[in-house]
Design an enzyme around this catalytic site. Structure first.
Site, short mmCIF file in Angstrom:
data_model
loop_
_atom_site.label_atom_id
_atom_site.label_comp_id
_atom_site.label_asym_id
_atom_site.label_seq_id
_atom_site.Cartn_x
_atom_site.Cartn_y
_atom_site.Cartn_z
N LYS A 45 7.51 -68.98 27.31
CA LYS A 45 7.74 -70.25 28.01
C LYS A 45 9.11 -70.89 27.71
O LYS A 45 9.28 -72.10 27.83
CB LYS A 45 6.63 -71.28 27.72
CG LYS A 45 5.22 -70.78 27.88
CD LYS A 45 5.00 -69.97 29.11
CE LYS A 45 5.14 -70.70 30.41
NZ LYS A 45 5.07 -69.76 31.56
N HIS A 101 9.05 -60.53 24.09
CA HIS A 101 8.72 -61.75 23.35
C HIS A 101 8.53 -61.42 21.87
O HIS A 101 8.08 -62.28 21.10
CB HIS A 101 7.38 -62.33 23.82
CG HIS A 101 7.39 -62.99 25.16
ND1 HIS A 101 8.39 -63.82 25.59
CD2 HIS A 101 6.45 -62.99 26.15
CE1 HIS A 101 8.08 -64.29 26.80
NE2 HIS A 101 6.92 -63.79 27.15
N SER A 131 4.77 -76.54 28.43
CA SER A 131 4.77 -75.45 29.42
C SER A 131 3.66 -74.45 29.09
O SER A 131 2.93 -73.99 29.98
CB SER A 131 6.15 -74.78 29.42
OG SER A 131 6.20 -73.76 30.37
P1 A3P Z 1 7.83 -75.34 32.98
O1 A3P Z 1 6.41 -74.93 32.76
O2 A3P Z 1 8.26 -76.41 32.00
O3 A3P Z 1 8.13 -75.73 34.39
P2 A3P Z 1 9.03 -68.23 30.84
O4 A3P Z 1 9.64 -67.55 32.00
O5 A3P Z 1 9.67 -67.91 29.54
O6 A3P Z 1 7.53 -68.08 30.84
O7 A3P Z 1 9.31 -69.80 31.02
C1 A3P Z 1 8.69 -70.51 32.06
C2 A3P Z 1 9.33 -71.87 32.18
O8 A3P Z 1 10.66 -71.72 32.73
C3 A3P Z 1 8.57 -72.76 33.16
O9 A3P Z 1 8.76 -74.09 32.65
C4 A3P Z 1 9.34 -72.52 34.46
O10 A3P Z 1 9.15 -73.52 35.43
C5 A3P Z 1 10.76 -72.52 33.91
N1 A3P Z 1 11.74 -71.91 34.84
C6 A3P Z 1 11.68 -70.73 35.46
N2 A3P Z 1 12.76 -70.55 36.27
C7 A3P Z 1 13.52 -71.66 36.14
C8 A3P Z 1 14.75 -72.11 36.73
N3 A3P Z 1 15.41 -71.38 37.61
N4 A3P Z 1 15.23 -73.31 36.35
C9 A3P Z 1 14.57 -74.08 35.47
N5 A3P Z 1 13.40 -73.73 34.88
C10 A3P Z 1 12.88 -72.53 35.21
#
Ligand code: A3P
Length: 290
Positions: A45, A101, A131
């Site tokens: 996340k 991860h 998140s």
């Molecule tokens: P949120 O749940 O706070 O919206 P991961 O890919 O490591 O699982 O992380 C997911 C988080 O990154 C989510 O956060 C997601 O919305 C955010 N995310 C993914 N793409 C993004 C982008 N282009 N810009 C900003 N946040 C992004």
């Protein structure tokens, strides 16, 4: 909602549906890292999906065709899981771009005698927690929390999959002095998307003209990615993600924790943060807010 079974490996919880001890032992001891590999490493996340998209776009000089045709799982496969993902990794041609991860102590040992590049993306742990709390309601790889308070306790104690956020970041920051290691934060990307993309290009030794950089930024914006089924995880199998009432691309902002934490929870987390991070002589982009 179906619940999740965990097993422990070296004291850390993992969901049995996609992870296994055998895979972790194989990765740590036998998986061969090549000098021209590039690894995107994150605690869950923290912006993994975003970083994968940025790297794919940099590799295709800002042209989004590949990102619109091929899933992120194929473009930048995940090292850690078993099943189809493992097969994609094992069949990957060099130069390989892989995601993980894994905490540093689980990572293939051959990394440390290689010239492979690692991009570690970190995020304010309070936003990671929020998140992950939402993700836990849609994902079968994390147990569904009974309450936000209980989930915070699990997070601070490192009982969530991939263990303690604090141990993860402290472990990987041991590589800071290595020229093949780049530390990026989610907040830095939010504040200066373009500048951070340029920094990544420099690290990868990839020269892109200004127009190509603009395209990388445009196609890796939150709204572009939210609408791209090849990266918004709508293709994830139903036994991993329940997508009916939830969206993986949730908010994509910094500081959402302020909408969830009570004053007491904020104070409690600050105490743990100060204690766990006190030995690190590093200033983080989220420090004013932590
Ligand atoms: P949120 O749940 O706070 O919206 P991961 O890919 O490591 O699982 O992380 C997911 C988080 O990154 C989510 O956060 C997601 O919305 C955010 N995310 C993914 N793409 C993004 C982008 N282009 N810009 C900003 N946040 C992004």
């Amino acid at each position: 909602m179906m619940d999740t079974d965990y097993f422990q490996h070296k004291g850390i919880n993992f969901a049995s549906i996609i992870y296994s001890k055998e895979r972790f032992e194989y990765l740590e001891n036998e998986f061969r890292v090549y000098d021209d590999d590039v690894y995107i490493v994150t605690y869950p996340k923290s912006g993994s999906t975003w970083m994968i998209e940025i790297l794919s776009l940099i590799r295709s000089n800002g042209d989004a065709t590949w990102c619109h045709k091929v899933s992120s799982y194929m473009r930048n496969p995940w090292l850690d899981a078993t099943g189809d993902g493992a097969q994609v990794v094992d069949g990957c041609q060099s130069p390989r771009f892989l995601s993980s991860h894994l905490p540093i102590q689980f990572f293939p040992k051959s990394l440390f005698s290689s010239k492979a590049k690692v991009i570690y993306t970190a995020r304010n742990p309070k936003d990671v927690l929020v998140s992950m709390y939402h993700f836990a309601h849609m994902s079968y790889v994390i147990k569904t929390p009974h309450s936000f308070d209980e989930f915070m306790e699990d997070f601070l104690q490192g009982r969530v999959p991939f263990g303690s956020w604090f141990d993860h970041i402290k472990g990987w920051l041991q590589m800071t002095d290595n020229n093949n290691f780049l530390f990026i934060t989610y907040e830095e990307l939010k504040q200066d998307h373009r500048g951070t993309v340029k920094k990544i290009c420099t690290f990868l030794g990839k020269e892109l003209d200004e127009q190509a950089i603009d395209l990388v930024v445009e196609h890796s914006s939150f709204s572009s990615m939210k609408n791209n089924n090849m990266c918004n995880h709508s293709l994830a199998p139903d036994y991993i993600l329940d997508k009916k009432n939830n969206n993986f691309m949730r908010k994509g902002i910094s500081g959402d924790w302020k909408n969830y934490f009570t004053q007491k929870q904020q104070e409690d987390m600050d105490i743990v943060y100060q204690e766990k991070m006190k030995d690190l002589n590093v200033k983080f982009s989220w420090d004013e807010n932590v």
